[in-house]
Structures are given as C-alpha cells and as structure tokens.
Design a protein around this motif. Structure first.
Motif, PDB file in Angstrom:
ATOM      1  N   ALA A  66      -6.572  -2.007 -42.493  1.00 25.33           N
ATOM      2  CA  ALA A  66      -6.716  -2.500 -41.126  1.00 25.33           C
ATOM      3  C   ALA A  66      -5.492  -2.237 -40.246  1.00 25.33           C
ATOM      4  CB  ALA A  66      -7.019  -3.996 -41.149  1.00 25.33           C
ATOM      5  N   LEU A 109       1.934 -11.026 -14.862  1.00 22.89           N
ATOM      6  CA  LEU A 109       0.869 -10.750 -15.826  1.00 22.89           C
ATOM      7  C   LEU A 109       1.280  -9.737 -16.880  1.00 22.89           C
ATOM      8  CD1 LEU A 109      -2.086 -10.591 -13.304  1.00 22.89           C
ATOM      9  CD2 LEU A 109      -1.805 -12.267 -15.124  1.00 22.89           C
ATOM     10  N   ARG A 164       2.497  -6.618 -16.227  1.00 21.81           N
ATOM     11  CA  ARG A 164       2.250  -5.227 -15.833  1.00 21.81           C
ATOM     12  C   ARG A 164       3.518  -4.648 -15.226  1.00 21.81           C
ATOM     13  NH1 ARG A 164      -2.801  -3.767 -14.536  1.00 21.81           N
ATOM     14  NH2 ARG A 164      -1.805  -1.814 -15.122  1.00 21.81           N
ATOM     15  N   HIS A 220      -2.675   3.992 -26.208  1.00 24.04           N
ATOM     16  CA  HIS A 220      -3.055   2.764 -26.881  1.00 24.04           C
ATOM     17  C   HIS A 220      -4.562   2.850 -27.070  1.00 24.04           C
ATOM     18  CE1 HIS A 220      -3.171  -1.440 -27.930  1.00 24.04           C
ATOM     19  NE2 HIS A 220      -3.959  -1.726 -26.924  1.00 24.04           N
ATOM     20  N   ARG A 221      -5.031   2.722 -28.291  1.00 26.65           N
ATOM     21  CA  ARG A 221      -6.456   2.835 -28.601  1.00 26.65           C
ATOM     22  C   ARG A 221      -7.048   4.101 -27.984  1.00 26.65           C
ATOM     23  NH1 ARG A 221      -8.114  -3.299 -27.126  1.00 26.65           N
ATOM     24  NH2 ARG A 221      -7.932  -2.392 -25.077  1.00 26.65           N
ATOM     25  N   ARG A 264      -6.258   5.764 -25.385  1.00 26.54           N
ATOM     26  CA  ARG A 264      -6.215   5.982 -23.938  1.00 26.54           C
ATOM     27  C   ARG A 264      -4.794   5.842 -23.438  1.00 26.54           C
ATOM     28  NH1 ARG A 264     -11.377   5.075 -21.289  1.00 26.54           N
ATOM     29  NH2 ARG A 264     -12.893   4.479 -22.850  1.00 26.54           N
ATOM     30  N   PRO A 265      -4.476   6.507 -22.337  1.00 24.33           N
ATOM     31  CA  PRO A 265      -3.111   6.396 -21.826  1.00 24.33           C
ATOM     32  C   PRO A 265      -2.794   4.969 -21.386  1.00 24.33           C
ATOM     33  CG  PRO A 265      -4.513   7.614 -20.291  1.00 24.33           C
ATOM     34  CD  PRO A 265      -5.321   7.406 -21.535  1.00 24.33           C
ATOM     35  N   ILE A 266      -1.515   4.642 -21.491  1.00 23.10           N
ATOM     36  CA  ILE A 266      -1.102   3.293 -21.115  1.00 23.10           C
ATOM     37  C   ILE A 266       0.282   3.363 -20.477  1.00 23.10           C
ATOM     38  CG2 ILE A 266      -0.043   2.838 -23.378  1.00 23.10           C
ATOM     39  CD1 ILE A 266      -1.106  -0.005 -23.131  1.00 23.10           C
ATOM     40  N   HIS A 267       0.551   2.436 -19.576  1.00 21.15           N
ATOM     41  CA  HIS A 267       1.864   2.411 -18.931  1.00 21.15           C
ATOM     42  C   HIS A 267       2.942   1.975 -19.909  1.00 21.15           C
ATOM     43  CE1 HIS A 267      -0.194   1.646 -14.812  1.00 21.15           C
ATOM     44  NE2 HIS A 267      -0.219   2.919 -15.156  1.00 21.15           N
ATOM     45  N   GLU A 283       2.709  -1.648 -21.984  1.00 16.18           N
ATOM     46  CA  GLU A 283       2.097  -2.889 -21.500  1.00 16.18           C
ATOM     47  C   GLU A 283       1.344  -3.591 -22.633  1.00 16.18           C
ATOM     48  OE1 GLU A 283      -0.073  -1.648 -18.000  1.00 16.18           O
ATOM     49  OE2 GLU A 283       1.685  -1.897 -16.711  1.00 16.18           O
ATOM     50  N   ALA A 284       0.832  -2.823 -23.573  1.00 14.44           N
ATOM     51  CA  ALA A 284       0.147  -3.456 -24.717  1.00 14.44           C
ATOM     52  C   ALA A 284       1.155  -4.224 -25.577  1.00 14.44           C
ATOM     53  CB  ALA A 284      -0.579  -2.410 -25.554  1.00 14.44           C
ATOM     54  N   ALA A 305       1.814  -7.404 -23.848  1.00 18.66           N
ATOM     55  CA  ALA A 305       0.689  -8.336 -24.034  1.00 18.66           C
ATOM     56  C   ALA A 305       0.769  -9.018 -25.403  1.00 18.66           C
ATOM     57  CB  ALA A 305      -0.647  -7.599 -23.865  1.00 18.66           C
ATOM     58  N   LEU A 323       3.345 -11.644 -25.140  1.00 14.56           N
ATOM     59  CA  LEU A 323       2.869 -12.775 -24.348  1.00 14.56           C
ATOM     60  C   LEU A 323       1.965 -13.677 -25.181  1.00 14.56           C
ATOM     61  CD1 LEU A 323       2.233 -11.156 -20.830  1.00 14.56           C
ATOM     62  CD2 LEU A 323       4.248 -12.384 -21.665  1.00 14.56           C
ATOM     63  N   ASN A 382      -7.228   0.201 -20.493  1.00 14.21           N
ATOM     64  CA  ASN A 382      -5.810  -0.197 -20.570  1.00 14.21           C
ATOM     65  C   ASN A 382      -5.208  -0.462 -19.195  1.00 14.21           C
ATOM     66  OD1 ASN A 382      -5.807   0.075 -23.333  1.00 14.21           O
ATOM     67  ND2 ASN A 382      -4.982   2.154 -23.289  1.00 14.21           N
ATOM     68  N   TYR A 435      -4.777  -6.558 -19.212  1.00 16.24           N
ATOM     69  CA  TYR A 435      -4.562  -7.024 -20.584  1.00 16.24           C
ATOM     70  C   TYR A 435      -5.066  -8.434 -20.750  1.00 16.24           C
ATOM     71  CZ  TYR A 435      -2.134  -2.780 -20.545  1.00 16.24           C
ATOM     72  OH  TYR A 435      -1.887  -1.449 -20.410  1.00 16.24           O
ATOM     73  N   PRO A 483      -3.798 -11.384 -20.892  1.00 19.77           N
ATOM     74  CA  PRO A 483      -3.462 -12.484 -19.984  1.00 19.77           C
ATOM     75  C   PRO A 483      -4.356 -12.504 -18.736  1.00 19.77           C
ATOM     76  CG  PRO A 483      -1.465 -11.337 -20.682  1.00 19.77           C
ATOM     77  CD  PRO A 483      -2.613 -10.563 -21.228  1.00 19.77           C
ATOM     78  N   GLN A 484      -4.535 -11.344 -18.124  1.00 23.75           N
ATOM     79  CA  GLN A 484      -5.342 -11.309 -16.910  1.00 23.75           C
ATOM     80  C   GLN A 484      -6.811 -11.595 -17.218  1.00 23.75           C
ATOM     81  OE1 GLN A 484      -4.486  -7.999 -14.402  1.00 23.75           O
ATOM     82  NE2 GLN A 484      -5.924  -8.663 -12.811  1.00 23.75           N
ATOM     83  N   THR A 513     -12.524  -4.982 -38.530  1.00 22.21           N
ATOM     84  CA  THR A 513     -12.462  -3.563 -38.163  1.00 22.21           C
ATOM     85  C   THR A 513     -13.866  -2.969 -38.203  1.00 22.21           C
ATOM     86  OG1 THR A 513     -12.180  -2.937 -40.475  1.00 22.21           O
ATOM     87  CG2 THR A 513     -10.156  -3.270 -39.194  1.00 22.21           C
ATOM     88  N   GLU A 547     -14.043  -4.078 -30.493  1.00 23.57           N
ATOM     89  CA  GLU A 547     -12.649  -4.399 -30.695  1.00 23.57           C
ATOM     90  C   GLU A 547     -12.176  -5.479 -29.726  1.00 23.57           C
ATOM     91  OE1 GLU A 547      -8.548  -1.805 -31.145  1.00 23.57           O
ATOM     92  OE2 GLU A 547     -10.274  -0.950 -30.144  1.00 23.57           O
TER      93      GLU A 547
END
Ligand code: B12
Ligand code: FES
Lengths: 632, 209
Positions: free
Chosen positions: A42, A452, A454, A471-472, A474-477, A497-498, A501, A504, B55, B58, B60-61, B178, B192
């Motif tokens: 996993a 939040l 971001r 991330h998963r 896809r592109p991410i900041h 950002e992931a 999160a 957080l 993405n 996230y 929180p929002q 999973t 997911e």
C-alpha cells in the motif's frame, strides 16, 4: 536459489527457498528495507529495481533480462528462477544514523533503588538445627539489615550449593517481585557489578539506559530503531502483523532479540561489564509495544472496544522473555491507562509530576499516536488523537525521519530565499518534521501560503521557487526549498501542496484533540496554565512556529515545558525513583479515557484546525500579531 | 432561476454563515429551494470535487466546503423533500464495524448528496445487519469506509455477504484501502478520495455517460 542484492554500491548474496518474497530475503540479508505499510503493497516505499531473473510480481510471472530493468515492490514480488539480481535504491531504505532522543529533563530526585544489594555471610549450618541453604541465606540477609523472609526462586536455589561451596560471603541482590521479596542474584562478595536497565520501547525507536543500581549513576545510553519496523510503521500495522501465523512470536523476538538484546550487548561491551550483572529491567512503551514485548496478543486493541489483555503487568523474569541479561533479572513493565494511552504516557505523567501540579495542565506527545493528558485538579483525562506519521516525514514527497542529512530547520530570508541547516551538516537528503513546521509557519507568515495551505504561485514564480511535481499522476504546485546542488541525491528538495495538506491533517488532529479534551473538562484554551511537551520531537521544534501554524496552543514560552524522552525518564524512575510504583498506580487509577470520536466538538474543531492557524483565529491572537510584525 | 454566484462562491470557499444567510434571504424573497440546491449549491460541491481530483483544492478546503454545504442543506433538505424532488439514485454509506472514523466518510456522503443522490448515512461502527436493512430500504449501492488496517477485513465480510444479491454494488474507500485490496475482496468499486467517489458511484449504478 539465491538473490544478489545491490545496495549502496555493495553486493550481498542471500539464499532462500524459491518463491520467497524479496522483502523477506532483503531482511534476511540484513538490509534495512523500508516496509512502512507492513508489506501490504500500500505504501510504495519498498520499491526496488529488478535487474535480472524470473520473478512473480503480484502473482504474474515476469522475466527480466539485463538490458531492461523493471521497478517493482519488494513486498509483492517473489523469486521464481534459481538466480536473480535486484538493486535496492537508497530511498527504499530506512534512514540510517537516526537522531534519537535519549535525554530528558526531570527534577533531581534522591536515588532510591527498588533492587538493593546486601553483603551477607551465610552460616555453614549444623546438623542439630533443622534448616536449609535458602533459610540460612534469608537469615543472613535479615541479620545484615536486609528484608526478612526473602527467597530465591527455584532456578537460583538450584545454583545455591555451588555458590556457597565457593564462599559464604555473598553479595545478594533483592527486590520486590509479585508482592513478595525476591532474592534475584547471589554473587561472591565484591566480584560483580549491580546494574539496572531502563528501556523506552517506542514504536519507531528503542532507547536503553544502563544504570548502577546502588548509586543511580547512568553508565551508558544506546538507541536503535525498533526492528519491528519491518512489519509496518504504526501500532495498527503491528497489530495486523501479529495476527499472521507466527506473527506474534516474530514481533516479540524482533523487539527483544534484535533490538533490546543488541542494545544490551552494545552497552555492556562499552562499559566493560557482564550482561549477567543486570538484575532489574524496567520498560515503558505504549500499550501495543508493552504487549508485544511481553508476547501478549494485542489484537483486542486494534478495533472497538480497544481492550488490551492487561493494563498492569506483574513482574516477570528476563528468561521468560528471552532478554540477554541475568536470566533471573526481574522485568517490570509500566502499566497502561488504556489501549491507546500506554505506559509511555504514565511515565511522562510521573516524570512531569502531573498530578501534583497547580492550575490546568496539559501534556502532549506530538507524534504518530498523539497522546494527550489533561489534568484539571485531581482528575486526569486522557486520549489519543492519532495524528499519523507526517511529522516523521512519512507521506511527504521529500520527507524523512530525523537522521543524518535531514534538513532540520528552514528560514526564509529576503527574496524570498531559503536558508537551512541539516543534521550532521551532511548534504540535504530530505525534510524532517521540525523543518516542515518552520516551512509551513514562515511561508504562511510571508504570505507564500494561504490559510488553506495553497501557494501563491505568482510570488513563487517571481522568486524562482516554483517547482514541478506530481501527485497521483497529475501536476501539483510545489515550492523549491533546497536547490539540487546542495542535496545528496542531486535533485531539488520541494514541498508540494499535497505535503502541506498532510501536515495540516496531522496538526489539526493534535490541536483538535487538545481543544476537545478541554471541552470534555468544561474548559477552553484560555484556561490552560501549563503545556508540557513530551517526546523527542518537541525538543527540536521551534515552539513559536508551532503556534503560528496552529499546531500548539498559543501560550507564552514561560508556560511551556519540554521534558524530552519522558518515557525513558519513567523507566529510570521505576528503577530508582522514590515511590515510583505507587505513583504509576495512582496515575492509572485516576485516568479517565475520553473517546474523541464520541465528542461532538471533535469534528468541528478538526475542520477549524485544518486552516492556518485556525478557522477561528481568536485563540491565536499573540501568534497573529507576531506574524503581522515586519520581518527583519 | 440562474445560478446564484454568491451562494456558489460561499459554498466553494466554505463560508458557513454566508451560505445560511444567502439561503434564508433568497427563500424569503420567494426563491425555489430545489433550484437553490440544484443550480448553485450542488454545482459548487461538484466543482470542488473536480478541482480536488485535479490537485487544485485539498482536504482542508473540501472539509470547510462540505461543512458550509451541510449548513445550507439543514435549511433546504426538508423543503426539497416536500417538493418531491427525485434523486439520481439511492446509496447507503457507513464506517465498518470496529471503526469510528467518520470525517472522510461524511465528506464522501456530502459529495454524493451534492451530486444528487439520496444518501442513507448509517454512521459509524456499522455491521452487516444495518447495511442489509438499508439495502432492503432501497439502497442500490453499499459504500464502506475504514481508516484502520485492523478494521479493513470487515469490508471483506460485507462484500462476501452481498455477493449473493445481484444488483447490489459494494464500493470501498478510506486511507488504508487500495484498488488492489478492493479487487482482492471482490468489491465493485473503489475511490481514492471524495472527488473520485461520485464518478465511481455513477459508474457502478450505470449512470455514467
Ligand atoms: C482524525 C483522526 C482520528 C479522530 C477521528 C475523528 C472522527 N470523527 O473521524 C480520532 C482522534 C478520534 C481518531 C481515533 C483513532 N485513530 Co485516527 N486518525 C485521524 C487522522 C488524523 C485523520 C483522519 C481523517 O479524518 N482524515 C481526513 C479525511 C477527509 O480523510 P480520509 O478519512 O482518508 O477520507 C478520504 C478518503 O480516504 C476517501 N474515503 C474515506 N472513506 C471512504 C469511503 C468510500 C466508499 C470512498 C469511495 C472513499 C472514502 O475519501 C475521503 C475524502 O477524500 C488519521 C491520520 C492522518 N493524518 O490521516 C488517524 C488514523 C487514521 N487513526 C489511526 C488510529 C490508530 C486511531 C485509533 C485506533 C488510535 C487512537 N488514536 O486512539 C483511534 C480509534 C478510533 C476509532 N474508534 O475508530 C491510525 C490508523 C493506522 C492504521 N494503520 O490503521 C491513523 C492513520 C493515524 C496513525 N498513523 O496512527 N483518529
Ligand atoms: S508497499 Fe511494500 S511495504 Fe508498503
């Protein structure tokens, strides 16, 4: 069948039956493979590169030829062909040279050993008086100022004639055992040392402290990862692992033989003493760790109603557990409050003298289990808020445990431009929890992160800090913190950002847990007088940053105490703290568990706490004003 | 009625109070509750879910959005029910026996409500008998959530139980779950995250285009 493993430029060859999982072979070869999810397929942490041979990947047979390597999970791949070649990348190994907290700050106390030693002269006995070796030993002990009626167990009794034949003058070690007084060891006077071992059994790390029982002097400390890590990172994973055939025995031997015994060997070698000199062992750990150490099945702790087999652990003998110390040594495991608030927290509470404090005091262990104690007056409320392992770097793109090369602190300077330090000054390998706290708090303060979580991508772009990540799929900041040149692996270290999160979620759990426990006591954050932070992690974090991001209550520095490894402190107290056993019992007896799930405040507080610093910033007035002050 | 941008935005940004105020004001002005829900709030939730999958937002929002949505729903649900609005389908959802984690499950439930499904929320620590009853009450799909590796095995028990009932779809999710595990226990679907859960339910119920 044999597998050639390539690891850090070296080759190791491991034999095993065909059909063995690569992960098991790697462990057999002594390779510290990271199997964070307990080999469930996993977590993806155990990725390896198959170079050559025939393998079964999740049951499907695959033939790998030298020119076309293939990535696979070591836990889901089995050997098929007679010979195979597998490469293990560095990032699939558990961090080496970890910095493990082996120190604690507790008020000084008069050393009052539970296990004492008395030099006696045992009389030869005469045929006219009905007596025995054991009785004459007891008599001699009483005459020398020891307790009356102390007796050795069968094992020592068997050896007594031989000892007495050598000399009537013996150093007798005696201590409490299951309500009576036990004669634990008897050595020719003046020949042996009299030692105790205090152990903190953590889910991730184990620390042992060797002490002179007579004087209380600490002779040495040693620490290591808990070898159970190969069966998963958290207590739930260990519980699951214990259910497999032979699982419980394996876990017990991993912690006793492969962890504690090795530490004993290391300590004794360094101090030049015999392991047989260790006659008392005290251990503190969470409830699951205590169960596994003792070989008790922890299954009941895994799901509602979270019942352990026992909370209090009557003393047992080292030989019953396979501990490599004096076989007769008495082992004393600290009691637990509940299935998820264990002996490590009892130890913390005792070390911090929680029940004797004035005012409203909370004690928090910021870690995977996130245990919280709240002490309103004579009551003791307890809960575990299960923050998860994000503060250990798990689940973060470039996260790692606090070990050599980990970035441990980060600071934004003009630009903004990042400055950082690493543990041991080594090239940066990843971020550990303390750096992530710095990063999130200061980025939020600088407006690079919004409430939040971001990023302000325009500003990152302008400062040349924008990074590409995915991330998963896809592109991410993401934000680049450490440029490629300064890193061990030659690629930049980023925070996405992931990742934010994940942090957080973890910080929200801790904060919401504190708020909910306060609510259960009819109090609020405003009423909190003192916050005690236990555990190694809190020693290394910037406390104001923790308040800025809303992880910890916004208290002035003077109201926060950091005690370090309170679990080890408690184990030491169990060896020589005056009245420690009674204090443990008092703590366990007054503890009232609060089931956070059943409190309506939790969910709402959790969602509020997901924001930076909080959706309800009223409790963060000081932090907010500090953050709005101009940066130097 | 066209989309109410202020309401859409208030849900997206999780302004709970704002959502309540707008809904009350609009209702007082004579707005149609079904339209408020269908044209502004549901699209806002759907949009959040899609951005989550891309993405762009996230957890929180999502959580504050769902909480704001819930605040609006508390006012609108009784009115909408009275109006006899027909849902896309009926599903039941619950956290499996032994497990009390429900924040993720609540989010999924909210997304599905937001997508127009009737959601029977069975709460936490749910055993097979409760799922069975919900199915007898009309649930076409059974959604199972587990956050503990120790409670995941119960998902298999539920999936096994419903194997005999053709037409009932079992969909699983939760942090430790999973796709591989879902396949292993013979579940019909896995998602997911909350964003993806709507698509998978639509697919399982044969609603996807
Ligand atoms: C909040 C929390 C709690 C709260 C729960 C409050 C509540 N009402 O739910 C409290 C503090 C009470 C708690 C208690 C416990 N917890 Co807890 N908890 C967490 C925490 C911090 C966050 C979980 C969460 O809510 N995430 C946010 C939501 C939005 O995400 P999510 O649940 O994953 O859901 C998303 C997806 O998974 C998916 N999804 C979820 N369900 C479903 C269902 C379907 C059908 C679909 C399609 C999708 C789907 O969609 C959701 C949205 O995207 C995690 C650690 C972490 N950082 O993640 C630990 C964690 C889950 N807890 C853990 C543990 C061990 C416990 C306890 C057993 C121990 C303890 N602390 O006492 C207890 C047991 C409680 C119980 N009886 O079940 C462990 C589990 C470890 C493991 N390997 O199994 C974790 C991972 C922490 C850790 N590593 O130790 N916990
Ligand atoms: S995926 Fe192999 S150990 Fe987690």
């Amino acid at each position: 069948m044999s597998v050639r493993f390539r690891i850090r430029g070296e080759t190791r060859i491991q034999d095993g039956p065909s059909g063995s999982a690569l992960a098991d072979l790697a462990f057999a070869a002594g390779i510290p493979l990271n199997t964070a999810c307990g080999a469930r397929g996993a977590c993806g942490r155990c990725a390896v590169v198959l170079r050559e041979g025939t393998f079964a990947i999740r049951g499907a047979e695959v033939n790998v030829t030298p020119g076309s390597p293939r990535r696979a999970l070591a836990c889901g791949t089995r050997t098929v062909s007679a010979d195979a070649f597998v490469e293990i990348p560095d990032k699939s190994l558990v961090e080496q040279r970890a910095s493990i907290a082996d120190d604690f700050a507790i008020p000084p106390f008069p050393w009052t050993p539970v296990q004492r030693r008395t030099t006696v002269s045992v009389s030869a006995g005469d045929w006219e008086t009905a007596s025995s070796d054991v009785e004459r030993l007891a008599l001699a002990l009483g005459a020398a100022g020891g307790p009356a009626g102390a007796a050795p167990d069968l094992r020592l009794a068997r050896e007594l004639p031989e000892r007495l034949a050598a000399t009537p003058r013996l150093d007798v070690s005696w201590g409490p055992f299951r309500g009576g007084v036990d004669v634990t060891a008897a050595a020719p006077a003046g020949t042996a040392r009299h030692l105790g071992l205090a152990v903190d059994i953590g889910t991730t790390t184990v620390v042992a402290l060797l002490a002179d029982l007579d004087t209380g002097a600490a002779i040495g400390r040693a620490s290591a990862y808990n070898a159970q890590m190969r069966r998963g990172d958290d207590v739930a994973a260990r519980i699951t692992a214990s259910l497999a055939p032979g699982g419980l025995d394996l876990l017990q031997s991993l912690v006793v033989c492969e962890t504690v015994n090795r530490l004993v060997g290391e300590l004794c070698a360094k101090a030049g003493c015999a392991p047989e000199a260790i006659v008392r062992v005290t251990a503190a750990g969470n409830t699951v760790m205590a169960h596994l150490f003792l070989g008790l099945p922890p299954a009941g702790i895994g799901a509602m109603p979270f019942q352990p087999v026992r909370r209090r652990h009557p003393e047992c003998r080292a030989r019953d557990l396979g501990l490599a110390v004096n076989p007769n040594a008495i082992v004393d495991v600290l009691p637990s409050m509940t299935g998820h608030v264990g002996g490590d927290l009892v130890a913390d509470a005792c070390a911090a003298r929680l029940l004797d404090r004035k005012g409203l005091v909370a004690l928090v262990d910021i870690g995977t289990n996130g245990e919280i104690l709240l002490c309103p007056g004579a009551r003791l409320l307890c809960a575990a808020t299960a923050a998860g392992p994000a503060f250990e770097g798990a689940g973060l793109r470039h996260g790692m445990r606090a070990a050599e090369g980990a970035v441990d602190h980060v600071r934004w300077t003009e630009g903004p431009k990042a400055e950082w330090t690493t543990i041991g000054g080594a090239p940066a390998a990843g971020f550990c929890g303390s750096a992530i706290i710095d990063f999130v708090a200061q980025s939020f303060r600088a407006g690079l992160l919004d409430a939040l979580g971001r990023f302000d991508m325009d500003r990152l772009r302008a400062a040349g800090l924008e990074a590409r990540a995915d991330h998963r799929g896809r592109p991410i900041h993401a934000c680049r913190v450490v440029p490629a040149e300064a890193t061990a692996a030659g690629h930049a270290l980023t925070v996405s950002e992931a990742d934010v999160a994940e942090i957080l979620k973890a910080k929200a759990a801790i904060h919401a847990g504190i708020v909910t426990l306060l609510a259960a006591a009819g109090r609020t954050l405003d009423d909190l007088d003192t916050l005690i932070l236990a555990g190694g992690f809190a020693r290394h974090i910037h406390l104001r940053h923790a308040a800025w991001m809303g992880l910890l209550p916004d208290l002035p520095a003077g109201k926060i105490e950091v005690i370090g490894n309170g679990s080890l402190a408690g184990a030491v107290l169990a060896l020589g703290g005056p009245g420690a056993a009674a204090e443990f019992e008092r703590i366990v007896r007054v503890a009232e568990p609060v089931e956070l799930n059943l409190r309506p405040e939790f969910e709402s507080a959790y969602i509020d706490s997901m924001l930076l610093p909080n959706a309800d910033p009223s409790a963060f007035a000081a932090a907010t004003s500090e953050m709005s002050a101009p940066t130097r | 009625m066209a989309k109410n941008d202020a309401l859409f935005k208030a849900v997206s940004t999780g302004q709970r109070k704002e959502v309540e105020d707008i809904v009350q004001t609009e209702l007082a002005k004579g707005a149609n509750p079904v339209e408020l829900l269908m044209d502004s709030m549901i699209p806002a939730m759907r949009d959040l879910g899609e951005r989550f999958s891309r993405n762009e937002v996230y957890v929180p929002q999502m959580l504050i959005g769902a909480r704001a949505m819930q605040a609006g729903l508390n006012i609108l649900e009784p009115l909408v029910a009275k109006a006899g609005h027909k849902p896309l389908g009926t599903i039941c959802i619950g956290t499996v026996k032994g497990d009390l984690h429900d924040i993720g499950k609540n989010l999924v439930a909210m997304m599905l409500k937001g997508a127009g499904f009737k959601v029977i929320d069975l709460g936490v620590n749910v055993d097979i008998a409760k799922f069975e009853k919900a199915v007898n009450d009309g649930a076409q799909a059974v959604l199972l959530s587990a956050l503990l590796t120790t409670t995941m095995p119960y998902m298999k028990a539920v999936a096994d139980h419903f194997k005999a009932r053709a037409g009932v779809k079992v969909i699983v999710g939760g942090a430790p779950v999973t796709q591989g595990y879902a396949d292993e226990i013979g579940a019909h679907g896995y998602a997911e995250d909350a964003g993806a859960s709507v698509g998978i339910v639509e697919k399982c119920l044969g609603l996807a285009g």
